[in-house]
Design a protein around this motif. Structure first.
Motif, PDB file in Angstrom:
ATOM      1  N   ILE A  10       0.850  -1.188   0.000  1.00 27.25           N
ATOM      2  CA  ILE A  10       0.000   0.000   0.000  1.00 27.25           C
ATOM      3  C   ILE A  10       0.885   1.236   0.000  1.00 27.25           C
ATOM      4  O   ILE A  10       1.749   1.388   0.869  1.00 27.25           O
ATOM      5  N   MET A  11       0.657   2.111  -0.978  1.00 31.10           N
ATOM      6  CA  MET A  11       1.431   3.343  -1.062  1.00 31.10           C
ATOM      7  C   MET A  11       0.483   4.543  -1.177  1.00 31.10           C
ATOM      8  O   MET A  11      -0.054   4.819  -2.244  1.00 31.10           O
ATOM      9  N   PRO A  12       0.248   5.273  -0.090  1.00 28.92           N
ATOM     10  CA  PRO A  12      -0.484   6.532  -0.193  1.00 28.92           C
ATOM     11  C   PRO A  12       0.339   7.529  -1.013  1.00 28.92           C
ATOM     12  O   PRO A  12       1.558   7.621  -0.851  1.00 28.92           O
ATOM     13  N   VAL A  13      -0.325   8.264  -1.888  1.00 23.54           N
ATOM     14  CA  VAL A  13       0.382   9.151  -2.811  1.00 23.54           C
ATOM     15  C   VAL A  13      -0.170  10.564  -2.712  1.00 23.54           C
ATOM     16  O   VAL A  13      -1.390  10.782  -2.854  1.00 23.54           O
ATOM     17  N   TYR A  14       0.739  11.502  -2.476  1.00 24.49           N
ATOM     18  CA  TYR A  14       0.336  12.911  -2.444  1.00 24.49           C
ATOM     19  C   TYR A  14       1.580  13.792  -2.580  1.00 24.49           C
ATOM     20  O   TYR A  14       2.527  13.665  -1.794  1.00 24.49           O
ATOM     21  N   GLY A  15       1.588  14.660  -3.562  1.00 26.40           N
ATOM     22  CA  GLY A  15       2.630  15.676  -3.676  1.00 26.40           C
ATOM     23  C   GLY A  15       4.032  15.139  -3.835  1.00 26.40           C
ATOM     24  O   GLY A  15       4.995  15.802  -3.441  1.00 26.40           O
ATOM     25  N   ALA A  16       4.184  13.966  -4.425  1.00 25.63           N
ATOM     26  CA  ALA A  16       5.509  13.343  -4.527  1.00 25.63           C
ATOM     27  C   ALA A  16       5.912  13.117  -5.975  1.00 25.63           C
ATOM     28  O   ALA A  16       6.608  12.145  -6.288  1.00 25.63           O
ATOM     29  N   GLU A  17       5.520  14.001  -6.859  1.00 29.20           N
ATOM     30  CA  GLU A  17       5.798  13.820  -8.284  1.00 29.20           C
ATOM     31  C   GLU A  17       7.289  13.612  -8.561  1.00 29.20           C
ATOM     32  O   GLU A  17       7.660  12.826  -9.435  1.00 29.20           O
ATOM     33  N   ARG A  18       8.152  14.278  -7.828  1.00 27.44           N
ATOM     34  CA  ARG A  18       9.591  14.190  -8.073  1.00 27.44           C
ATOM     35  C   ARG A  18      10.171  12.832  -7.699  1.00 27.44           C
ATOM     36  O   ARG A  18      11.203  12.419  -8.242  1.00 27.44           O
ATOM     37  N   TRP A  19       9.527  12.116  -6.744  1.00 25.59           N
ATOM     38  CA  TRP A  19      10.117  10.901  -6.201  1.00 25.59           C
ATOM     39  C   TRP A  19       9.285   9.642  -6.457  1.00 25.59           C
ATOM     40  O   TRP A  19       9.757   8.542  -6.203  1.00 25.59           O
ATOM     41  N   LEU A  20       8.066   9.808  -6.941  1.00 23.04           N
ATOM     42  CA  LEU A  20       7.150   8.676  -7.055  1.00 23.04           C
ATOM     43  C   LEU A  20       7.695   7.582  -7.970  1.00 23.04           C
ATOM     44  O   LEU A  20       7.606   6.389  -7.659  1.00 23.04           O
ATOM     45  N   ARG A  21       8.246   7.953  -9.113  1.00 20.87           N
ATOM     46  CA  ARG A  21       8.769   6.946 -10.047  1.00 20.87           C
ATOM     47  C   ARG A  21       9.888   6.132  -9.410  1.00 20.87           C
ATOM     48  O   ARG A  21       9.969   4.909  -9.598  1.00 20.87           O
ATOM     49  N   ARG A  22      10.759   6.798  -8.672  1.00 20.58           N
ATOM     50  CA  ARG A  22      11.852   6.079  -8.002  1.00 20.58           C
ATOM     51  C   ARG A  22      11.293   5.060  -7.019  1.00 20.58           C
ATOM     52  O   ARG A  22      11.780   3.917  -6.940  1.00 20.58           O
ATOM     53  N   ALA A  23      10.260   5.448  -6.269  1.00 19.49           N
ATOM     54  CA  ALA A  23       9.657   4.541  -5.293  1.00 19.49           C
ATOM     55  C   ALA A  23       9.040   3.323  -5.978  1.00 19.49           C
ATOM     56  O   ALA A  23       9.294   2.176  -5.597  1.00 19.49           O
ATOM     57  N   VAL A  24       8.229   3.560  -7.001  1.00 20.28           N
ATOM     58  CA  VAL A  24       7.554   2.455  -7.688  1.00 20.28           C
ATOM     59  C   VAL A  24       8.563   1.569  -8.410  1.00 20.28           C
ATOM     60  O   VAL A  24       8.474   0.330  -8.358  1.00 20.28           O
ATOM     61  N   ASP A  25       9.538   2.163  -9.054  1.00 19.56           N
ATOM     62  CA  ASP A  25      10.543   1.366  -9.778  1.00 19.56           C
ATOM     63  C   ASP A  25      11.315   0.447  -8.844  1.00 19.56           C
ATOM     64  O   ASP A  25      11.673  -0.678  -9.220  1.00 19.56           O
ATOM     65  N   SER A  26      11.568   0.906  -7.619  1.00 17.80           N
ATOM     66  CA  SER A  26      12.293   0.048  -6.677  1.00 17.80           C
ATOM     67  C   SER A  26      11.445  -1.158  -6.283  1.00 17.80           C
ATOM     68  O   SER A  26      11.987  -2.230  -6.014  1.00 17.80           O
ATOM     69  N   LEU A  27      10.135  -1.004  -6.247  1.00 18.40           N
ATOM     70  CA  LEU A  27       9.260  -2.146  -5.983  1.00 18.40           C
ATOM     71  C   LEU A  27       9.220  -3.096  -7.172  1.00 18.40           C
ATOM     72  O   LEU A  27       9.235  -4.320  -7.018  1.00 18.40           O
ATOM     73  N   LEU A  28       9.175  -2.540  -8.374  1.00 20.11           N
ATOM     74  CA  LEU A  28       9.120  -3.385  -9.561  1.00 20.11           C
ATOM     75  C   LEU A  28      10.421  -4.142  -9.794  1.00 20.11           C
ATOM     76  O   LEU A  28      10.452  -5.097 -10.579  1.00 20.11           O
TER      77      LEU A  28
END
Length: 320
Positions: A10-28
């Motif tokens: 579960i990943m709540p998402v808000y105001g993290a446009e700069r870092w969101l891709r890095r977070a998701v890519d590390s999970l993938l």
């Protein structure tokens, strides 16, 4: 992905446009692949919603929920309600995980039913690029439930992103995030979950993966859910503290010295976030034993006078 994945993230998402891709890519990039990622877009004002949708279109393991803004607690509760995995974990939208995190955590959870699996984290500008555990780093340290207070004091217990949850137990037994808390809502939740877990499994213990498997990006940021501090921070923290100590002392019976250290951390946190011109404030606590009162009186706070009157601590910064 199976109809019921092994792990729900579960990943709540808000105001993290700069870092969101890095977070998701590390999970993938995980070595373990049977998981679902639930991205809960909490009405983010930037481009996060579109980024989430693009990931979901590209990978069937990813689901996106767009909802009205309700804060991190509300977004986390939404994710819990939608999770289908046997196990459940959380991740902040501006952090990063080691590719071995799910593999290592799942191995421990399946080999030791009834134990609470946690993992250590790292911080700093380099993050996991240089600090994460090597492939063969599998050291585990065991703790009793009565040592949870000590783990909290040292920073290893309290954040939902540093532990693996039994999804069925969580959904059946009802611990949820308190949506009236606007900060530190993790703390009461994880202690309440631990109470439910160890009530079900009284012989269980805490299993700590010693490798730095999670990168908590504590660099200064604005906007993201994990970096929001409301104006009523101190009032919220007082309530968080009361809920947390009720569990730690009432159910887990943590030793007095750990209670003392938690009280001190509580006071320092309040002092650190109070308005700089604040001259007087009173904190209502339940200092019921002499050891705690003595430790509170010895706290290294920036105050000139600290008088303990029963359950009330009245601190005034003297101009004299």
């Amino acid at each position: 992905m199976t109809a019921e994945p092994c792990i729900s993230v579960i990943m709540p998402v808000y105001g993290a446009e700069r870092w969101l891709r890095r977070a998701v890519d590390s999970l993938l990039a995980q070595t373990f692949t049977d998981f679902e990622l639930i991205l809960v877009d909490d009405e983010s004002p930037d481009n996060c919603g579109a980024i989430c949708d693009a990931y979901a279109a590209a990978d069937p393991r990813i689901r996106v929920i767009h909802q009205k803004n309700g804060g991190c607690a509300g977004a986390s509760n939404t994710g819990i309600g939608q999770a289908r995995g046997r196990w459940l974990m959380f991740m902040d939208d501006d952090d990063q995980v080691s590719p071995f995190l799910m593999e290592y955590a799942l191995d421990e959870a399946e080999a030791h039913p009834g134990d609470f699996v946690l993992w250590k984290y790292c911080m700093g500008a380099d993050g996991l690029l240089t600090q994460w555990a090597p492939r063969d780093e599998r050291r585990v340290t065991l703790y009793t439930p009565q040592q949870l207070g000590n783990l909290y004091i040292h920073g290893w217990f309290g954040a939902t992103w540093a532990m693996l949850f039994d999804r069925r137990l969580l959904q059946e037994s009802g611990p949820r995030f308190d949506t009236t808390l606007r900060n530190s809502e993790d703390l009461p939740f994880v202690f309440q979950y631990a109470r439910v877990l160890f009530t079900r499994y009284p012989e269980g213990c805490v299993r700590m993966l010693e490798g730095g498997l999670y990168f908590y990006d504590n660099l200064d940021k604005d906007g993201s859910l994990s970096r929001q501090f409301p104006r009523d921070f101190c009032d919220n923290w007082c309530r968080t503290f009361d809920l947390t100590l009720a569990e730690a002392e009432g159910f887990f019976h943590i030793p007095p010295e750990d209670s003392c250290a938690i009280y001190q951390n509580y006071l320092r946190t309040i002092a650190r976030h109070s308005h700089p011109n604040l001259l007087t404030y009173a904190l209502f606590v339940t200092a019921e034993n002499e050891i705690v009162r003595e430790c509170l009186q010895a706290s290294s706070l920036s105050v000139r006078k600290c008088t303990i009157l029963g359950p009330v601590i009245d601190m005034r910064t003297s101009t004299a």
